[in-house]
Design a protein around this motif. Structure first.
Motif, PDB file in Angstrom:
ATOM      1  N   GLY A 192      72.695  -1.590 -30.127  1.00  0.00           N
ATOM      2  CA  GLY A 192      73.712  -1.870 -29.128  1.00  0.00           C
ATOM      3  C   GLY A 192      74.082  -0.560 -28.447  1.00  0.00           C
ATOM      4  N   ARG A 193      75.403  -0.295 -28.311  1.00  0.00           N
ATOM      5  CA  ARG A 193      75.865   0.936 -27.677  1.00  0.00           C
ATOM      6  C   ARG A 193      76.875   1.616 -28.580  1.00  0.00           C
ATOM      7  NH1 ARG A 193      78.768  -0.374 -22.727  1.00  0.00           N
ATOM      8  NH2 ARG A 193      79.276  -2.338 -23.781  1.00  0.00           N
ATOM      9  N   HIS A 224      69.627  -0.168 -26.037  1.00  0.00           N
ATOM     10  CA  HIS A 224      70.301  -1.081 -26.961  1.00  0.00           C
ATOM     11  C   HIS A 224      69.491  -1.306 -28.226  1.00  0.00           C
ATOM     12  CE1 HIS A 224      73.285  -3.055 -23.964  1.00  0.00           C
ATOM     13  NE2 HIS A 224      73.101  -1.781 -23.706  1.00  0.00           N
ATOM     14  N   ALA A 282      73.449  -5.869 -28.410  1.00  0.00           N
ATOM     15  CA  ALA A 282      71.985  -5.921 -28.278  1.00  0.00           C
ATOM     16  C   ALA A 282      71.538  -7.378 -28.233  1.00  0.00           C
ATOM     17  CB  ALA A 282      71.324  -5.216 -29.461  1.00  0.00           C
TER      18      ALA A 282
END
Length: 899
Positions: free
Chosen positions: A495-496, A513, A540
């Motif tokens: 993801g982030r 991601h 993600a």
């Protein structure tokens, strides 16, 4: 329904009454919210539901309406294999079958018959080790124990399923000879000796073909060569086409119905699949159900005998514990001579140490190692405790640097260790947090690795939604530098993610991601405090793919050399003040992830080193599912491998440490000195249009065979295990068979030459005949477990396994028996062989090892050597509020076409 008829006759009668839709329904598994993995009943024909459960080490119940989702947690199969005792394997199978039936299940998805080829494989703990003979004998007994009840056992994963990395696409390339001599042998025994009802094909490809669509493996080998008369089901997501799978011999697709279900129904209606092919699938399924009593003894739900089955779990766990090292005879402990004991390790206070993924069980009760030692030591012994490190979780399998320990972190305005954590059920940090709590570490791995009931203690009820949906989280607090110098931080995310230190953005991982790590180096000064913040968005797009879903985030670091963390120092100070120290360490094995290395995860190696430096009377208890590095081995007095020993783990460990049980476990898997010594280190990985291509370049040199052939000294060899007594071997004699149908037999005498009653696993190895250049120097050909009183002798007779004297001909596609007189070696491990009999009896020892010594060592370690929506129905609303994480996860993958 006439039970006096033979199963075949009943199956024929039933098949003649079924519609095409009902036959296809039977061949199509479902993922049902109320019943888990499920095939609903066909009431019109009195066909009962197939209610399926995972069960390598206990019954996984993914809903709370049955026994509150709890069952007996048994020792992991690798621990069961370490008993080298088929009778105990039958006991474990009996508990599995009994509890499956009593929790409403009639199909148990186990045992796992894969061989432990790679030491880093995530599911090694589910296997019976690296040797096909040992695995075969243990598996057959488990299957027979399960099927004493009206429950179908399932042999999995057919075939050569040896790793988790890229498991949906990897192509395992193995020669026909080694496929038969090694990887198919446990399945052959399961079919011919265990009469297993079902076989599950794996995700992987075998020599270029997906296992569930491999006609040669399913029809020619399994059905034709091995004579299998049960049915074949796919693993979840293991089916790739309708026509290919149907024609290859797959009988049931689990659990999505993407390629069977209406797709199979339409293929028959359109003429692409012949109707008799579907008839055959339905017949194999109902015949297995009839033959094992599923029609005549419907499953029931009732209370489990918790105390009785807990005792069985403890007894198996005790017998599987392996004494690896006992320098100076520190063990067994004498409670009357010990005044204080320091128990060290976060997982010493963990109620249950077990593997993750589909093998995870919510136990009926559990005893921690700390409680077990306190209970056994009694009131006259002071037992102190220090965690030393943080608990080990699935997050420790994530890539990146080791996680930052809680002992250097503190939340705002609190004296606790860790950081304040806030969780939102959106990916934008919007609104008030849904959850606010203190997390010891920024180390979260959700989704499939936390595959469990929502009542699991390790995941709060309020967090369950985050295992399936997108979310965001923030951790804030203070980091106190434990040393002066450069610290390399890593942030691992799917993801982030972002890391701030003292308000400065240090790591920005907001572009990709995919699961990965970013690093940054920061200069810190010992004792200085720094504000720290980590933001993470689990956004993600993994939903709908064959990868794990949920959140993965970990804050890690690499510290200056020589840094010792505060919690480790505290544990070492405690250990120095006590008579002796017991350090409990563990790994984390799970489906879908292999381990990153042989090292113990987290700061556990540092913990052992510091405690051992503070107190030389240190005992290390390993609770692992596979081999691990032991860089501290020469500094500790004793090492015990307890594996994942079940819910009575604390009592089992304590009873061995205090000598109530004389350890008799033997390693079912080689412990290498380094990863570079293993066969996996010598091979590369290529790739094709589908995925990675992995060639089994070691050929037949699986496990200990590799070390023997290469002259490598393992850390601990296959079959190794010490005792509190000693055993002498004498008088080996080899007897030729009376007829070609009989086996060669080796007789020998074992004497308990020590001061305690004990049990020895005597092992027989056979040397290859005829100078075969590809064969291993020797292989396990038999074993016997013998209990002897102190001073007692017994004559033992062991049949030499015929397969140890045969080879598979890839030219003739058949077994070729050897005609020579065998040479056999008898001893206490693959590297501690005492006697020689047969053709080379005068040679004095096995190939590549020192001459036999005669007496078992008791001190140090060895020196070297139906269509959805169709006619059945029955999945309905769950209505119990206890929806299992795993069920909902798989429901996300379902793309069933409905009419």
């Amino acid at each position: 329904m006439d039970a006096s008829l033979a199963p075949d006759a009943r199956a024929d009668l039933l098949l003649s009454a079924m519609t095409l839709e009902e036959k296809v329904d039977l061949a199509t598994g479902e993922s049902c919210l109320l019943y888990g993995f499920y095939n609903a009943p066909i009431a019109r024909l009195a066909i009962p539901a197939l209610t399926m459960t995972d069960g390598p080490a206990g019954i996984r119940i993914p809903y709370r309406r049955v026994n509150d989702g709890r069952a007996t947690l048994l020792p992991a199969p690798i621990a069961l294999a370490a008993t080298w005792d088929p009778d105990l394997a039958a006991v474990q199978g009996d508990v599995l079958g009994s509890e499956a039936f009593s929790t409403g299940h009639n199909v148990l998805l186990g045992p796992t018959l894969d061989l432990a080829r790679l030491p880093l494989a995530g599911r090694n703990f589910e296997t019976f080790g690296e040797d096909p003979l040992l695995a075969s004998r243990m598996a057959v007994a488990v299957i027979q124990g399960i099927q004493r009840h009206p429950v179908l056992a399932t042999a999995k994963h057919y075939s050569t399923y040896t790793q988790e990395r890229d498991r949906f696409t990897v192509d395992e390339r193995v020669d026909e000879r080694w496929l038969h001599e090694l990887y198919l042998r446990p399945f052959e025994s399961a079919v011919r000796d265990g009469h297993v009802a079902a076989v599950m094909c794996g995700f992987n490809r075998v020599n270029g073909v997906f296992a569930c669509e491999d006609r040669a493996l399913l029809r020619d080998v399994l059905d034709g060569e091995l004579g299998f008369d049960g049915y074949v089901m796919s693993d979840w997501g293991g089916t790739h086409t309708t026509l290919g799978a149907a024609a290859a011999g797959l009988d049931q697709e689990l659990a999505f119905g993407k390629y069977f279900g209406w797709a199979l129904f339409d293929a028959v209606q359109g003429g692409a699949v012949a109707a008799p092919m579907v008839d055959a699938k339905a017949r194999r399924i109902v015949r297995s159900m009839l033959g094992h009593g599923l029609f005549d003894q419907p499953v029931q739900e009732g209370p489990l005998p918790d105390a009785e089955h807990g005792q069985r779990s403890r007894e198996i766990g005790e017998q599987g514990i392996v004494l690896l090292q006992n320098a100076g005879g520190l063990l067994p402990l004498d409670a009357s001579a010990v005044h204080s004991i320091a128990v060290i390790g976060a997982d010493a206070a963990n109620a249950s140490t077990e593997g993750g993924g589909a093998a995870r069980v919510e136990p009926t009760y559990a005893v921690t190692p700390l409680d077990g030692v306190r209970e056994r030591a009694g009131g006259g012994v002071r037992v102190d405790y220090a965690a030393g490190t943080d608990p080990i979780t699935a997050a420790h399998l994530l890539p990146g640097l080791p996680p930052v320990p809680s002992s250097v972190l503190s939340p705002p305005g609190a004296s606790a260790h860790g950081l304040e954590a806030e969780y939102w059920s959106n990916t934008r940090f919007d609104g008030d947090p849904d959850i606010r709590r203190v997390d010891g570490q920024v180390a979260v791995s959700l989704g499939f690795f936390s595959y469990q009931s929502v009542n699991a203690s390790s995941v709060p009820q309020s967090l369950v939604q985050y295992t399936l949906s997108r979310f965001s989280a923030r951790w804030t607090g203070t980091l106190t530098a434990p040393a002066t110098g450069p610290f390399q931080f890593s942030l691992t995310t799917r993801g982030r993610g972002w890391l701030w230190i003292d308000g400065s953005l240090v790591i920005d991982d907001s572009v990709s991601h995919d699961l990965g790590s970013k690093t940054a180096t920061v200069q810190l000064v010992a004792g200085e405090r720094h504000a720290i913040r980590i933001d993470y968005a689990a956004d993600a797009d993994a939903i709908g793919t064959k990868t794990d879903v949920g959140g993965d985030v970990m804050l890690g670091w690499e510290v200056p050399a020589g840094t010792v963390f505060p919690s480790v120092r505290e544990a070492a100070r405690l250990a120095a003040a006590d008579d002796l120290a017991i350090v409990v360490v563990r790994d984390y094995g799970t489906e879908e992830r292999d381990r990153p290395s042989l090292a113990l995860p987290g700061d556990q190696d540092q913990l052992v080193r510091e405690v051992a430096a503070a107190n030389p009377r240190t005992i290390v208890v390993l609770m692992t599912g596979q081999p691990v590095d032991m860089p501290w081995l020469g500094s500790v007095a004793a090492v015990v491998e307890a594996w994942y020993p079940g819910q009575e783990q604390g009592r089992a460990i304590a009873r061995v440490l205090f000598g109530d049980v004389n350890p008799s476990g033997k390693l079912p898997i080689t412990f290498p000195r380094t990863l570079a010594d293993t066969p996996a280190a010598s091979q590369g990985v290529a790739s094709d249009a589908v995925g990675p291509v992995l060639t089994f370049s070691e050929g037949g040199l699986l496990g200990y065979r590799w070390y023997d052939a290469r002259g490598l000294g393992p850390l601990f060899p296959f079959g190794h295990g010490l005792s509190y007594t000693s055993f002498r071997y004498d008088g080996a004699e080899l007897t030729s068979p009376a007829s070609p149908a009989d086996a060669w037999r080796v007789g020998f005498t074992i004497t308990n030459a020590g001061p305690r009653d004990g049990t020895e696993v005597a092992q027989v190895y056979a040397e290859a005949c005829g100078g075969d250049p590809e064969a291993a120097p020797k292989q396990l050909a038999g074993f016997a477990k013998v209990s002897l009183r102190a001073g007692e002798s017994r004559r033992v007779s062991v049949d030499v396994d015929p397969r140890s004297r045969s080879s598979w001909s890839a030219t003739a596609h058949a077994w070729q028996p050897a005609s020579c007189t065998p040479t056999v070696y008898v001893g206490s491990s693959s590297r501690d062989l005492r006697l020689t009999a047969g053709a080379a009896a005068s040679s004095g020892g096995a190939p590549g090892q020192a001459p036999p010594t005669g007496t078992s060592p008791t001190g140090t370690s060895p020196g070297g050597g139906g269509p959805a929506g169709g006619s059945r129905g029955g999945c309905g609303q769950s209505g119990d509020g206890g929806l299992g994480v795993g069920l909902a996860l798989w429901a996300l993958f379902s793309r069933r076409r409905r009419r």
